[in-house]
Each structure stands twice: as C-alpha cells, then as structure tokens.
Design an enzyme around this catalytic site. Sequence first.
Site, mmCIF file in Angstrom:
data_model
loop_
_atom_site.group_PDB
_atom_site.id
_atom_site.type_symbol
_atom_site.label_atom_id
_atom_site.label_comp_id
_atom_site.label_asym_id
_atom_site.label_seq_id
_atom_site.Cartn_x
_atom_site.Cartn_y
_atom_site.Cartn_z
ATOM 1 N N HIS A 138 16.628 -37.312 -3.171
ATOM 2 C CA HIS A 138 15.715 -37.623 -2.075
ATOM 3 C C HIS A 138 14.282 -37.197 -2.390
ATOM 4 O O HIS A 138 13.487 -36.982 -1.478
ATOM 5 C CB HIS A 138 16.200 -36.953 -0.779
ATOM 6 C CG HIS A 138 17.490 -37.514 -0.273
ATOM 7 N ND1 HIS A 138 17.585 -38.720 0.383
ATOM 8 C CD2 HIS A 138 18.760 -37.043 -0.376
ATOM 9 C CE1 HIS A 138 18.843 -38.965 0.687
ATOM 10 N NE2 HIS A 138 19.589 -37.966 0.230
ATOM 11 N N LYS A 153 14.440 -14.785 -7.843
ATOM 12 C CA LYS A 153 14.374 -13.737 -8.858
ATOM 13 C C LYS A 153 13.545 -14.207 -10.051
ATOM 14 O O LYS A 153 12.717 -13.472 -10.582
ATOM 15 C CB LYS A 153 15.782 -13.350 -9.350
ATOM 16 C CG LYS A 153 16.583 -12.498 -8.418
ATOM 17 C CD LYS A 153 16.137 -11.064 -8.403
ATOM 18 C CE LYS A 153 15.364 -10.638 -7.200
ATOM 19 N NZ LYS A 153 15.447 -11.132 -5.932
ATOM 20 N N TRP A 176 -3.292 -2.560 -1.655
ATOM 21 C CA TRP A 176 -2.974 -3.961 -1.907
ATOM 22 C C TRP A 176 -3.955 -4.772 -1.074
ATOM 23 O O TRP A 176 -3.923 -4.734 0.149
ATOM 24 C CB TRP A 176 -1.534 -4.245 -1.498
ATOM 25 C CG TRP A 176 -0.957 -5.524 -2.044
ATOM 26 C CD1 TRP A 176 -0.369 -5.711 -3.254
ATOM 27 C CD2 TRP A 176 -0.875 -6.790 -1.376
ATOM 28 N NE1 TRP A 176 0.057 -7.009 -3.386
ATOM 29 C CE2 TRP A 176 -0.236 -7.701 -2.254
ATOM 30 C CE3 TRP A 176 -1.292 -7.257 -0.120
ATOM 31 C CZ2 TRP A 176 0.002 -9.022 -1.913
ATOM 32 C CZ3 TRP A 176 -1.060 -8.576 0.213
ATOM 33 C CH2 TRP A 176 -0.419 -9.441 -0.688
ATOM 34 N N LYS A 194 6.901 -4.231 -2.685
ATOM 35 C CA LYS A 194 8.318 -3.989 -2.413
ATOM 36 C C LYS A 194 8.627 -4.103 -0.931
ATOM 37 O O LYS A 194 9.602 -4.705 -0.531
ATOM 38 C CB LYS A 194 8.700 -2.596 -2.927
ATOM 39 C CG LYS A 194 10.170 -2.224 -2.700
ATOM 40 C CD LYS A 194 11.083 -3.082 -3.542
ATOM 41 C CE LYS A 194 12.520 -2.632 -3.464
ATOM 42 N NZ LYS A 194 13.424 -3.572 -4.148
ATOM 43 N N GLU A 213 9.737 -14.591 -9.176
ATOM 44 C CA GLU A 213 9.120 -13.300 -8.881
ATOM 45 C C GLU A 213 8.639 -12.590 -10.140
ATOM 46 O O GLU A 213 7.529 -12.052 -10.168
ATOM 47 C CB GLU A 213 10.129 -12.380 -8.173
ATOM 48 C CG GLU A 213 10.286 -12.613 -6.687
ATOM 49 C CD GLU A 213 11.275 -11.638 -6.074
ATOM 50 O OE1 GLU A 213 10.976 -11.102 -4.996
ATOM 51 O OE2 GLU A 213 12.354 -11.411 -6.662
ATOM 52 N N ARG A 234 5.476 -0.426 -4.517
ATOM 53 C CA ARG A 234 5.055 -1.078 -3.277
ATOM 54 C C ARG A 234 3.995 -2.148 -3.534
ATOM 55 O O ARG A 234 3.722 -2.971 -2.666
ATOM 56 C CB ARG A 234 4.510 -0.043 -2.295
ATOM 57 C CG ARG A 234 5.554 0.969 -1.847
ATOM 58 C CD ARG A 234 4.962 2.001 -0.918
ATOM 59 N NE ARG A 234 4.621 1.432 0.372
ATOM 60 C CZ ARG A 234 5.464 1.317 1.382
ATOM 61 N NH1 ARG A 234 6.710 1.719 1.250
ATOM 62 N NH2 ARG A 234 5.078 0.799 2.537
ATOM 63 N N CYS A 263 0.830 -1.188 0.000
ATOM 64 C CA CYS A 263 0.000 0.000 0.000
ATOM 65 C C CYS A 263 0.871 1.246 0.000
ATOM 66 O O CYS A 263 1.981 1.254 0.507
ATOM 67 C CB CYS A 263 -0.967 0.047 1.179
ATOM 68 S SG CYS A 263 -2.083 -1.349 1.305
ATOM 69 N N GLU A 295 18.583 -17.386 -4.177
ATOM 70 C CA GLU A 295 18.243 -16.060 -4.674
ATOM 71 C C GLU A 295 17.978 -16.079 -6.171
ATOM 72 O O GLU A 295 17.061 -15.398 -6.656
ATOM 73 C CB GLU A 295 19.376 -15.085 -4.334
ATOM 74 C CG GLU A 295 19.189 -13.677 -4.880
ATOM 75 C CD GLU A 295 17.981 -12.949 -4.315
ATOM 76 O OE1 GLU A 295 17.645 -11.868 -4.837
ATOM 77 O OE2 GLU A 295 17.354 -13.456 -3.351
ATOM 78 N N ASN A 311 -2.704 2.171 5.727
ATOM 79 C CA ASN A 311 -1.740 1.111 5.411
ATOM 80 C C ASN A 311 -1.587 0.257 6.662
ATOM 81 O O ASN A 311 -1.286 0.779 7.735
ATOM 82 C CB ASN A 311 -0.396 1.729 5.007
ATOM 83 C CG ASN A 311 0.635 0.670 4.655
ATOM 84 O OD1 ASN A 311 0.299 -0.496 4.480
ATOM 85 N ND2 ASN A 311 1.886 1.072 4.539
ATOM 86 N N GLY A 312 -1.791 -1.047 6.548
ATOM 87 C CA GLY A 312 -1.654 -1.930 7.703
ATOM 88 C C GLY A 312 -2.849 -2.857 7.838
ATOM 89 O O GLY A 312 -3.664 -3.004 6.919
#
Length: 608
Positions: free
Chosen positions: A504, A485, A75, A603, A488, A27, A2, A481, A101-102
């Site tokens: 395994h 990437k 969001w 973000k 995402e 964001r 948000c 990482e 926001n929250g």
Amino acid sequence: MCGIVGFNGNHQAAPILLDGLTKLEYRGYDSAGIAIQNQGEVQVVKVKGRLNVLKEKTNNGLASKGTCGIGHTRWATHGKANEINAHPMVSYHKEVVVVHNGIIENYQELKNRLVLKGYEFYSQTDTEVVTNLIEYYYLKYKDPLQALSKTMMLIRGSYALAILFKGYEDKIYAIRKDSPMILGISENESYLASDVPAILKYTNNVYYIDNLELACLEKGKILFYNLDGETIEKECTSIQLDSQQAQKDGYEHFMMKEIYEQPKAVQDTLNQFIKNNKIQIDALNQLDIESISQIYFVACGSAWHVGKACEYIMEDICKIPVRTELASEFRYRNPLLNKNDLVIVISQSGETADSLAALRLAKEKEIKTLAIVNVVASSIAREADFVLYTLAGLEISVATTKAYSAQLIMGYLLAVQFAFVRKTIDSNLYHYYIEEIKSLPEKIEKTLENKERLQWFASKFANAKDIFFIGRGLDYAISLEGSLKLKEISYIHSESYAAGELKHGAISLIEKNTLVIGICTQSNLYEKTMSNMVECKARGAYLMGVAPHGLYKIEDTVDFATYIPKVDEHFIGSLAIIPLQLLAYYISVAKGLDVDKPRNLAKSVTVE
C-alpha cells in the site's frame, strides 16, 4: 533529560558533583557546568560539549574549592547548545545561581515583566528567566523560602531546581513540580540529584520531594516546607540498588552488559509474582478484573511497543478489547473512557512526562489506573491506583533492552492472570502458560549464544541507508521495537511495517540490496509474511529472517536466517527481540558510534 546534582558536606564539592554528573550522562546532554560556594562567592564553570571538557577545565574538580555546590548537564530546549546557555545560570544582580530540569511554559510573559523592572538577559533560556524571578523576590523579601514560594506560584510548567543564594553559604535550596528529583543524606553530608545513580556511591538513604514542595539542604540535614513555609515531616527511604550496577563490569558498553542481564531481569521479575506455580499479584486483589470493559495501554517509545505486543496477547487469551495509545496523543484527543475501563501506564523511569500526564488525565476521569514501572517511588508509581514493579535493576544505556524485556514479561503475567480470572482459559492452560513463561530466562540465554553470526552479518550492513522490518500480528509489534533499536543507535533510517501494508505504498522504497528483516514466529501467519518477503526479494531486497528452531524452510527464501528457541507463540517475542537488539548494537559498533549515548536522545524524557 538534563541531569542535576548537588552536594553539601565536608568534602570538596566539585569532584563529587562531576562524579554524579558522569553517572547521569545516560540522560542525554550537550553542555555542562558546576557552581561552587567558596568564602561568600560562587564560582561558576560552564562548557559546551561532554563532561570530559568540564573535567579538563577544572582539573577534575580540584581547581574549584568549596564544599557546597550544584551541577548540571543540559539538553538544549530554549536556545542553542553553547556555553552561554549552559547551566548554572547566574541572576542579573548575581544574588542567585540556579540549575534547572524542565520547561517554564510562561517564561516569555515573565521575562517581559522583568525587563520592565530593569532586568537584562544574556541567554536564550527559560532558566535565566526563573533565576531572575527568584532574585527579584529574594531582594524584595530578603528570605529564600518566601522568594521561592512566590516564584512557584507564578511559574507554569515542569521544573526541578537547585538554587544557591548569596548570603546563605552552605545551604542548597530545591523546589520541584513534575520533574524528577531525589534528596540523599549521610552523616554530615546531603545530596541532591535528578536520579539515584548520581548519589548511590555515597548514600542509599533518600527523601522524595513532592510537587510544589521546597527543601533546604544543610550539612547532614534536610528540611522540607510547603508553599506557606510550614515545615513538612518526611520519611527517609533506603534504596535497594547496588552501585556496582552502574559499572560496565568488563563490557565495552552498558548496552551489551544490559543485553546480557536480560535473563536475570526477567527471572527476578518472575520470581516476585510466581509462587507455587501460580501468579500472585497482590496489587490486583482490589481490582475487579471481571468487570473491566476495555484496557488501554498508554506509554511512549519502547514501552509503547510493549503495550502493542501485550494488546495482541490480551485480546487473544482474555477476550477483552485492548487499545495501545501513545501517551502524547492520548492526553490531547479527549478519549472516550468508561468507568469500567482500566488504563495501564508503562514507563521504565516512572517519570516520563507524557505518560504521567496521561495517568493524571485518567485519574481525573475516575478511571482505574495500573502502573508498570522499574523505579520504586517514582511519580507514576506513587500516583497510580495500583503499581507493579519490574526488577530490571539500573539501566544506563539510552537504548533500553532489559527494562523492555522485563516490561514484556509483566504484560504476559497480567494477560494470563486476567484470562484465568475471567475464565477465558481453564486451569490446564493457565498452568501451561506459566510453565512456558518460566522457561524464558533460560531460552533468552540460549538465544544470546548466536551473537557471533549476528556480529558478522551486522558488519555487512554498517553502511546501509535504509532498513525495513516487517511482520504480522505479534511479529509486527516486535518489529517495531527492533526498528527503533536500530535507528536509535546506528542513525540508519529504519521503518517497521505490518507486512500486509507494504504493497500500500512502502514497497516503492525497496530497491537493490535494501535489507528487509522479516519476523516469522507466528505459524498461522508465516505463509502470508513470506509472500510479502518474496515481493521484496523480487525488487532486489536482501532478506533476513528471524524464526523458531525447526522452521528451516525459511532458508529457501531468505538470504540470512537466525533462529530462536521454541516457546508458546504468545510469548516468543521475548526471544525474537534478542537478535534484533544484537544486530542494532553490532551495526552501531561497526560504525564507531557512541552506543550508550546516541545523539539527540535522553534516557528519561521528563518534558513534553
């Protein structure tokens, strides 16, 4: 998650609000709206979808008159992503307008109480509940500060709220707990935002509002209060960021720009801590490094991957037990902490909700805490016992690149300094490690020169359904990482496995033409990793290898190899990640996706 903006001044507010919200698109959001005070009324305009829809609806803000207003990008958490649930929220009696926001954790309980008092609700959001609660007390006390103070004592959760009250034209009120918010000021104008980029174009003079504080934004004046309504004195801080960092500078996407900014981000971070060929970290002067019994890296997402890489390095050269913990797990599993432990919290924004909560847990248990963050005066930076700032600059793309690399460098410096102080390395090795680390910016630039081959290779796998990354030891940490990437920004299912774990279970997923990417930078583990790759090839996999220059025998096994400069193997992850970032970027571009703003992601994750 948000974005919030607010403006109170002498210029038309709506264009400034829309400009600020544009700077906060990174964001993550799925709806947007603005509310403008004008001649005693508040005009609210909301849309589902991107800001462009809101700009079209308001003629880029020109259709909304008035010089005081608030804006929001939402969001979705409570309720679907639609225009009804979008912010700003208007109270039942239309006395209060709020952006938030929250998450309000006890919203259902509060909603039930308000229903008994005659309130009706039009949305599915927790924000409408807090909006009506503020209005209830505003109608009761006829005073915004009393209404907000009473509301803050009743709501539980995290929040940053900007509020407009009917009857208080040309004033914006703000309250905060655990969610980020900054307030900016210039001559005859004041600003509010959830992050610096939204207002950096207009001012770099900001105030930080702390938990359970209130603020009132007038034209060119900001007043702060505690819960008792008493005035609080605040010091104005000058933000040392250039608004040009929020521009693409000719790059198609912010992500590519930030990939190319990594040498500078790494160099700038090194420059502040390496003096006269020695590591000088003033924040560590009060920390008894020799008495530390165990280190915990606590983080989320890419920052957790940084911790994982540093875990391998620190245990190897410092000879100290290290654990890397997901912040969201750490805080709930009642960790057995010792008074001589050190908790290192890593966060780009310094506002990551789970990481902040983990930090507070450690402090409650009287454990020393060290923060590695990229944002000055962020919540984690202010609350940790010690703080180290990376100098990555402003990062806009949701998928982190340069902030990750700067955090990794910071971890290297800590590992080498801890090892030297604890006498697990001698002076010669200490200076050798420093020289190797100092060589990384130039070697990152060299690695970026290979982008055309990676772009060609990426085009071959743009339609892949599954991609696997494997490695052992430090290579496994880097593969984590690389895999993140890719998933995402390309939306391709991707997994990272410690190479020895394939047999395994996961090897059952390997079939003809499945891309398997092997990170092969650790010489003592090379043969083991290659044997795992051969097992994949035998099942039809297409193999890509990442290896240092000179290891050309890898081409006997893999179908495609990309090479990186040589450097001490403790630090080679800073180079190995570069081709993986580029690969993810080019696959996303080949698929025609929104590289900088991937779906469902934000973000800065400021709620659980």
